[in-house]
Write an enzyme that holds these catalytic residues in place. Structure first.
Site, PDB file in Angstrom:
ATOM      1  N   TYR A   1      44.725  34.960  43.615  1.00 31.90           N
ATOM      2  CA  TYR A   1      45.794  35.001  42.609  1.00 31.90           C
ATOM      3  C   TYR A   1      45.202  35.145  41.204  1.00 31.90           C
ATOM      4  O   TYR A   1      45.626  35.997  40.417  1.00 31.90           O
ATOM      5  CB  TYR A   1      46.617  33.715  42.715  1.00 31.90           C
ATOM      6  CG  TYR A   1      47.716  33.567  41.700  1.00 31.90           C
ATOM      7  CD1 TYR A   1      48.933  34.210  41.867  1.00 31.90           C
ATOM      8  CD2 TYR A   1      47.546  32.754  40.583  1.00 31.90           C
ATOM      9  CE1 TYR A   1      49.957  34.056  40.942  1.00 31.90           C
ATOM     10  CE2 TYR A   1      48.563  32.594  39.653  1.00 31.90           C
ATOM     11  CZ  TYR A   1      49.762  33.246  39.827  1.00 31.90           C
ATOM     12  OH  TYR A   1      50.768  33.092  38.912  1.00 31.90           O
TER      13      TYR A   1
ATOM     14  N   SER B   1      48.096  33.497  33.812  1.00 30.62           N
ATOM     15  CA  SER B   1      47.932  32.111  34.264  1.00 30.62           C
ATOM     16  C   SER B   1      46.545  31.608  33.896  1.00 30.62           C
ATOM     17  O   SER B   1      45.586  32.385  33.809  1.00 30.62           O
ATOM     18  CB  SER B   1      48.097  32.086  35.783  1.00 30.62           C
ATOM     19  OG  SER B   1      47.589  30.896  36.330  1.00 30.62           O
TER      20      SER B   1
ATOM     21  N   LYS C   1      45.622  38.291  38.594  1.00 28.43           N
ATOM     22  CA  LYS C   1      46.143  38.105  37.235  1.00 28.43           C
ATOM     23  C   LYS C   1      45.113  38.603  36.206  1.00 28.43           C
ATOM     24  O   LYS C   1      45.471  39.233  35.207  1.00 28.43           O
ATOM     25  CB  LYS C   1      46.493  36.635  36.980  1.00 28.43           C
ATOM     26  CG  LYS C   1      47.754  36.170  37.701  1.00 28.43           C
ATOM     27  CD  LYS C   1      49.013  36.867  37.157  1.00 28.43           C
ATOM     28  CE  LYS C   1      50.295  36.368  37.783  1.00 28.43           C
ATOM     29  NZ  LYS C   1      51.473  37.149  37.357  1.00 28.43           N
TER      30      LYS C   1
END
Lengths: 324, 324
Positions: free
Chosen positions: A146, A122, A150
């Site tokens: 997050y 992402s 990632k």
């Protein structure tokens, strides 16, 4: 070839599974078996080859070993706790997004067949301050758990690839737009809902000014990135296994003009402006535009305009009918 | 204040412990208690405050909880498997360098006192191709498992800091030179041994050409970085909690000239050139020079010249006597 998809019950996972079932191949290579895994068994699209569905928590011990026991040739690793939940539940985010990824890579290493692994990363691996145009060498400096998870997954992917345990490629997806389904609580939700709701004849709330700019890809483009990543030659990637995907940089005003072009003034009138300082502050920390030269050179293709993004939604989700 | 040092039996750990014992303070703050931990109990330097030594494997369950039970105010996290061993033993490297770091950070979070955590990182978080001068925004793209583990540790440090679980700062150490002690098998060993051995009247082997350039700091400078990091205001760091440390960029020829200036032609004649293609290839992938603007702006001070690096070794290790 045997294809495994984790997170196959998610929005992109379902679309990927449907596309694999419909095409029966990835590029020149025929699909002979498809395994779809998610926390609850995902739907199995009708296909000309065997499709099996598995309910599994990838962060549970031995779960990943079971998933790769039949030595899949291509693994799409999409399973993840989303950004908002990873921020709200720190332990769950690290358990699923980091430990789940590592357990999967370790199981693949133990299985020993070094499959192609396509890792859904992402643009959340980056953090501001941003230049107006972000190039391929922008540093990893996430501003969320997050994004941290990632980024750590990307580092694992690169090291496991360097060691020959798998043949990995990470694709950093733009914000997906138009996201189908019901409105959700994600801070980015309005980018989709100001299109999706009016296209269905419903009202939508716009919490930020018209000049806010962000980076988008349609669900259709995202599935295209995944499929292209599954078969391309990874040798030119060298050690830098994760790539910024191409996308469309657009302002809210440009989104609205695309909506108007497709569905008329009537649809645009369904957007109600309700400025929200909290959302404005969050969005101010997001990237606005990328120059994804490496991905373009490797043949990744994006939507051509924001209007195409709207038209893809109208075709794929609304049976080419607007206005509800 | 109570100071905890992990990896306190290592070369830098010992020097840090000795300096803390000698100074009795870090900047303006008095040390009242020092805990030194390593796999085997490290030596305890004489000090005017209590010094305890602990033999512990930080990657073992509950080990970290015990280390932080007394809520240390400053934690220097130096414990790590070195680069060569992490490359040779993939599982051990991840277990100690990644899991050990995460377990320590989780134990600190559970303890709840949000101490300053100084994390010893490395320029191994970067990978080529490099520009001639590497700036502070160069991307994380390690080419070794050690570098991968350090980069993942940096990401954890930043996210745990953002969440307020600890107050972290990562310092990316240059290659330490002159490394005291016996020659080791590290590919970088010759950078030190071509100085250390002749300074002690012994022969040394040089496996690379004289124009090879690399990035160095003395052990004394490294200890200075750690101490400065323990007390500086971390607010200006923002989310980018890890910093390239200042150092000296020098060629082999410049190393040799510094040796000549300090110990004469006689010492230089003890260097025997034995070109080694394998080592040349490894070293060709290493960084040559950095522009560590952020660290300099935050007051980190390096050695002033390569001659100072040699003189620091002569003073700290040889009692100011050269020639053995």
């Amino acid at each position: 070839m045997h294809v495994l998809v984790t997170g196959a019950g998610g929005m992109i996972g379902r679309k990927l599974a449907e596309r694999l079932a419909a095409d029966g191949a990835i590029g020149p290579r025929r699909v002979t078996r498809l395994t779809l895994a998610d926390l609850t068994a995902p739907p199995a699209p009708p296909a000309a080859f065997p499709v099996e569905t598995v309910a599994v928590d990838i962060s549970a011990p031995q779960a990943a070993a079971g998933l790769v026991a039949a030595a899949p040739d291509v693994v799409f690793h999409l399973a993840a706790i989303v950004s908002g939940e990873a921020e709200a539940d720190f332990d769950k985010g690290f358990r699923v997004n980091l430990d789940g990824t590592r357990l999967l890579f370790e199981a693949i290493r133990a299985r020993g067949n070094a499959p192609r692994v396509v890792f859904a990363s992402s643009i959340a691996v980056f953090g501001g301050p941003y230049p107006e145009l972000i190039d391929d060498d922008f540093p990893l400096a996430p501003l969320t758990s997050y994004g941290t998870q990632k980024a750590m997954g990307e580092l694992l992917l690169a090291d496991f690839s360097r060691k020959g345990f798998l043949d990995g490629i990470g694709i950093r997806l733009p914000t997906i737009c138009v996201r189908p389904g019901a409105p959700n609580k994600a801070a980015s939700g309005f980018f989709s809902s100001i299109l999706r709701e009016p296209l269905a004849g419903k009202a939508a709330i716009l919490p930020v000014p018209d000049d806010v700019r962000h980076w988008f890809a349609s669900p259709r483009a995202a599935v295209g990135f995944l499929l292209h990543a599954a078969t391309l030659d990874t040798v030119p990637l060298g050690q830098r296994r994760s790539l910024n995907m191409p996308g469309i940089s657009a302002t809210i005003a440009e989104e609205i003009e695309a909506l108007r072009a497709v569905a008329g003034d009537e649809a645009v009138r369904l957007i109600r402006r309700e400025p929200d300082e909290t959302i404005m502050k969050i969005v101010a920390g997001w990237p606005r535009n990328f120059a994804p030269q490496r991905a373009l050179a490797l043949g990744f293709g994006a939507d051509r305009s924001f209007r195409d993004i709207v038209l893809a939604h109208v075709a794929d989700e609304l049976g080419n009918r607007v206005g509800g």
